[in-house]
Design a protein around this motif. Structure first.
Motif, PDB file in Angstrom:
ATOM      1  N   GLY A  36       0.820  -1.214   0.000  1.00 13.92           N
ATOM      2  CA  GLY A  36       0.000   0.000   0.000  1.00 13.92           C
ATOM      3  C   GLY A  36       0.856   1.267   0.000  1.00 13.92           C
ATOM      4  N   VAL A  37       1.942   1.242   0.786  1.00 10.60           N
ATOM      5  CA  VAL A  37       2.846   2.397   0.836  1.00 10.60           C
ATOM      6  C   VAL A  37       3.498   2.606  -0.531  1.00 10.60           C
ATOM      7  CG1 VAL A  37       5.013   3.261   1.827  1.00 10.60           C
ATOM      8  CG2 VAL A  37       3.269   2.261   3.309  1.00 10.60           C
ATOM      9  N   VAL A  38       3.923   1.543  -1.183  1.00  8.33           N
ATOM     10  CA  VAL A  38       4.557   1.636  -2.500  1.00  8.33           C
ATOM     11  C   VAL A  38       3.546   2.172  -3.521  1.00  8.33           C
ATOM     12  CG1 VAL A  38       5.562   0.282  -4.391  1.00  8.33           C
ATOM     13  CG2 VAL A  38       6.306  -0.119  -2.042  1.00  8.33           C
ATOM     14  N   ILE A  39       2.322   1.702  -3.483  1.00  7.79           N
ATOM     15  CA  ILE A  39       1.297   2.178  -4.417  1.00  7.79           C
ATOM     16  C   ILE A  39       0.984   3.647  -4.160  1.00  7.79           C
ATOM     17  CG2 ILE A  39      -1.138   1.942  -5.043  1.00  7.79           C
ATOM     18  CD1 ILE A  39      -0.776  -1.095  -4.668  1.00  7.79           C
ATOM     19  N   ALA A  40       0.871   4.043  -2.893  1.00 11.94           N
ATOM     20  CA  ALA A  40       0.609   5.452  -2.564  1.00 11.94           C
ATOM     21  C   ALA A  40       1.768   6.333  -3.031  1.00 11.94           C
ATOM     22  CB  ALA A  40       0.377   5.605  -1.063  1.00 11.94           C
ATOM     23  N   LEU A  41       3.002   5.901  -2.819  1.00 12.99           N
ATOM     24  CA  LEU A  41       4.172   6.660  -3.266  1.00 12.99           C
ATOM     25  C   LEU A  41       4.185   6.781  -4.786  1.00 12.99           C
ATOM     26  CD1 LEU A  41       6.738   8.113  -2.374  1.00 12.99           C
ATOM     27  CD2 LEU A  41       7.945   5.931  -2.530  1.00 12.99           C
ATOM     28  N   PHE A  42       3.883   5.704  -5.482  1.00 20.53           N
ATOM     29  CA  PHE A  42       3.826   5.728  -6.947  1.00 20.53           C
ATOM     30  C   PHE A  42       2.722   6.674  -7.427  1.00 20.53           C
ATOM     31  CE2 PHE A  42       2.191   4.040 -10.973  1.00 20.53           C
ATOM     32  CZ  PHE A  42       3.332   4.187 -11.748  1.00 20.53           C
ATOM     33  N   ALA A  43       1.552   6.648  -6.784  1.00 20.23           N
ATOM     34  CA  ALA A  43       0.456   7.549  -7.167  1.00 20.23           C
ATOM     35  C   ALA A  43       0.851   9.005  -6.929  1.00 20.23           C
ATOM     36  CB  ALA A  43      -0.807   7.198  -6.379  1.00 20.23           C
TER      37      ALA A  43
ATOM     38  N   ILE B 134       3.922  10.258  -7.025  1.00 29.16           N
ATOM     39  CA  ILE B 134       4.902  10.622  -8.056  1.00 29.16           C
ATOM     40  C   ILE B 134       4.199  10.892  -9.381  1.00 29.16           C
ATOM     41  CG2 ILE B 134       6.825   9.721  -9.445  1.00 29.16           C
ATOM     42  CD1 ILE B 134       7.810   8.313  -6.862  1.00 29.16           C
ATOM     43  N   VAL B 135       3.217  10.081  -9.727  1.00 28.94           N
ATOM     44  CA  VAL B 135       2.451  10.304 -10.963  1.00 28.94           C
ATOM     45  C   VAL B 135       1.694  11.630 -10.884  1.00 28.94           C
ATOM     46  CG1 VAL B 135       0.492   9.455 -12.323  1.00 28.94           C
ATOM     47  CG2 VAL B 135       2.276   7.874 -11.568  1.00 28.94           C
ATOM     48  N   PHE B 136       1.126  11.936  -9.735  1.00 31.41           N
ATOM     49  CA  PHE B 136       0.421  13.214  -9.553  1.00 31.41           C
ATOM     50  C   PHE B 136       1.359  14.394  -9.732  1.00 31.41           C
ATOM     51  CE2 PHE B 136      -0.669  16.615  -6.527  1.00 31.41           C
ATOM     52  CZ  PHE B 136      -1.845  17.055  -7.112  1.00 31.41           C
ATOM     53  N   ILE B 137       2.527  14.359  -9.115  1.00 36.81           N
ATOM     54  CA  ILE B 137       3.496  15.451  -9.223  1.00 36.81           C
ATOM     55  C   ILE B 137       3.968  15.596 -10.662  1.00 36.81           C
ATOM     56  CG2 ILE B 137       5.816  16.226  -8.539  1.00 36.81           C
ATOM     57  CD1 ILE B 137       3.672  16.626  -6.391  1.00 36.81           C
ATOM     58  N   LEU B 138       4.262  14.515 -11.335  1.00 37.09           N
ATOM     59  CA  LEU B 138       4.704  14.593 -12.731  1.00 37.09           C
ATOM     60  C   LEU B 138       3.601  15.136 -13.640  1.00 37.09           C
ATOM     61  CD1 LEU B 138       6.809  11.319 -13.072  1.00 37.09           C
ATOM     62  CD2 LEU B 138       7.642  13.672 -12.962  1.00 37.09           C
ATOM     63  N   SER B 139       2.362  14.751 -13.374  1.00 35.69           N
ATOM     64  CA  SER B 139       1.271  15.281 -14.199  1.00 35.69           C
ATOM     65  C   SER B 139       1.102  16.777 -13.961  1.00 35.69           C
ATOM     66  CB  SER B 139      -0.033  14.533 -13.913  1.00 35.69           C
ATOM     67  OG  SER B 139      -0.483  14.810 -12.602  1.00 35.69           O
ATOM     68  N   MET B 140       1.315  17.264 -12.737  1.00 37.56           N
ATOM     69  CA  MET B 140       1.251  18.694 -12.469  1.00 37.56           C
ATOM     70  C   MET B 140       2.374  19.428 -13.192  1.00 37.56           C
ATOM     71  SD  MET B 140      -1.385  19.312 -10.683  1.00 37.56           S
ATOM     72  CE  MET B 140      -1.140  20.904  -9.967  1.00 37.56           C
ATOM     73  N   MET B 141       3.544  18.805 -13.269  1.00 42.86           N
ATOM     74  CA  MET B 141       4.676  19.451 -13.940  1.00 42.86           C
ATOM     75  C   MET B 141       4.451  19.564 -15.447  1.00 42.86           C
ATOM     76  SD  MET B 141       8.131  18.055 -12.021  1.00 42.86           S
ATOM     77  CE  MET B 141       8.803  17.630 -13.570  1.00 42.86           C
ATOM     78  N   PHE B 142       3.848  18.556 -16.041  1.00 47.51           N
ATOM     79  CA  PHE B 142       3.716  18.552 -17.495  1.00 47.51           C
ATOM     80  C   PHE B 142       2.382  19.079 -18.000  1.00 47.51           C
ATOM     81  CE2 PHE B 142       6.981  15.252 -16.797  1.00 47.51           C
ATOM     82  CZ  PHE B 142       8.010  15.887 -17.451  1.00 47.51           C
ATOM     83  N   LEU B 143       1.317  18.946 -17.243  1.00 45.50           N
ATOM     84  CA  LEU B 143       0.002  19.388 -17.706  1.00 45.50           C
ATOM     85  C   LEU B 143      -0.320  20.811 -17.279  1.00 45.50           C
ATOM     86  CD1 LEU B 143      -2.106  16.173 -17.049  1.00 45.50           C
ATOM     87  CD2 LEU B 143      -1.095  16.953 -19.192  1.00 45.50           C
ATOM     88  N   PHE B 144       0.011  21.208 -16.063  1.00 41.66           N
ATOM     89  CA  PHE B 144      -0.352  22.532 -15.559  1.00 41.66           C
ATOM     90  C   PHE B 144       0.304  23.673 -16.329  1.00 41.66           C
ATOM     91  CE2 PHE B 144       0.104  26.037 -12.462  1.00 41.66           C
ATOM     92  CZ  PHE B 144      -1.250  26.311 -12.305  1.00 41.66           C
ATOM     93  N   PRO B 145       1.588  23.629 -16.660  1.00 41.46           N
ATOM     94  CA  PRO B 145       2.182  24.759 -17.395  1.00 41.46           C
ATOM     95  C   PRO B 145       1.557  24.990 -18.770  1.00 41.46           C
ATOM     96  CG  PRO B 145       3.910  23.423 -16.433  1.00 41.46           C
ATOM     97  CD  PRO B 145       2.613  22.686 -16.242  1.00 41.46           C
ATOM     98  N   ASN B 146       0.972  23.996 -19.383  1.00 45.01           N
ATOM     99  CA  ASN B 146       0.353  24.176 -20.698  1.00 45.01           C
ATOM    100  C   ASN B 146      -0.831  25.127 -20.642  1.00 45.01           C
ATOM    101  OD1 ASN B 146       2.174  22.514 -21.945  1.00 45.01           O
ATOM    102  ND2 ASN B 146       0.909  20.694 -21.739  1.00 45.01           N
ATOM    103  N   GLY B 147      -1.515  25.217 -19.528  1.00 45.95           N
ATOM    104  CA  GLY B 147      -2.641  26.129 -19.392  1.00 45.95           C
ATOM    105  C   GLY B 147      -2.215  27.533 -19.004  1.00 45.95           C
ATOM    106  N   GLN B 148      -0.941  27.755 -18.727  1.00 42.28           N
ATOM    107  CA  GLN B 148      -0.458  29.048 -18.258  1.00 42.28           C
ATOM    108  C   GLN B 148       0.419  29.739 -19.296  1.00 42.28           C
ATOM    109  OE1 GLN B 148      -1.306  30.557 -15.434  1.00 42.28           O
ATOM    110  NE2 GLN B 148      -2.693  28.886 -15.020  1.00 42.28           N
ATOM    111  N   LYS B 149       0.144  29.564 -20.554  1.00 43.51           N
ATOM    112  CA  LYS B 149       0.926  30.235 -21.591  1.00 43.51           C
ATOM    113  C   LYS B 149       0.716  31.740 -21.511  1.00 43.51           C
ATOM    114  CE  LYS B 149       0.836  26.472 -24.935  1.00 43.51           C
ATOM    115  NZ  LYS B 149       1.915  25.771 -24.537  1.00 43.51           N
TER     116      LYS B 149
END
Length: 150
Positions: A9-16, A18-33
């Motif tokens: 459960g800890v490994v799955i939560a950590l993986f989730a 990391i995926v959330f942080i990476l999605s914020m890094m790549f998806l959020f800046p696209n809306g802030q042009k």
């Protein structure tokens, strides 16, 4: 799933996470042009902001204030009848909230009806902040309007 433990459960939560942080890094800046600061000279303008506060207060204390209206051919600003070109200088700044390349800054002369027009040809669909500044009898005034041009 019979061997699922709290470690899994800890490994799955950590993986989730990391995926959330990476999605914020790549998806959020696209809306802030084209998100720039409102002004390039932020600190210099901050130092003289007391003058802006005083000008806004003087404008709020007026009996008759300039009014703006949106028309097909542009934005029309009408001053009270006692304003004229001999004792009044007027300028406006139309700041585009998402792209400073669309900003408009111009001193204007009032016409015979104590008004002026910002033509629709220079306006693009979107949100603007209209900063109307004028000097009458050596006193500065300022009013800000939020404008949605459609």
């Amino acid at each position: 799933m019979k061997n699922f433990s709290w470690g899994h459960g800890v490994v799955i939560a950590l993986f989730a996470f990391i995926v959330f942080i990476l999605s914020m890094m790549f998806l959020f800046p696209n809306g802030q042009k084209n998100s720039e600061m409102v002004t390039d000279n932020y600190y210099e303008e901050e130092l003289k902001y007391q003058d802006v506060i005083d000008a806004k207060k003087r404008a709020d204390d007026l009996q008759e204030k300039p009014v703006y209206s949106q028309e097909k051919n542009g934005i029309k600003i009408v001053f009270p009848k006692d304003y004229n070109n001999s004792n009044t200088t007027v300028k406006f700044v139309l700041n585009r909230t998402d792209d400073q390349n669309l900003d408009i800054k111009k001193p204007v002369q009032l016409d015979a009806a104590q008004s002026f027009m910002i033509p629709a040809q220079v306006l693009k669909v979107g949100n603007y902040t209209l900063r109307l500044m004028w000097t009458k009898d050596k006193a500065d005034y300022r009013m800000d309007y939020d404008v949605i041009w459609k």
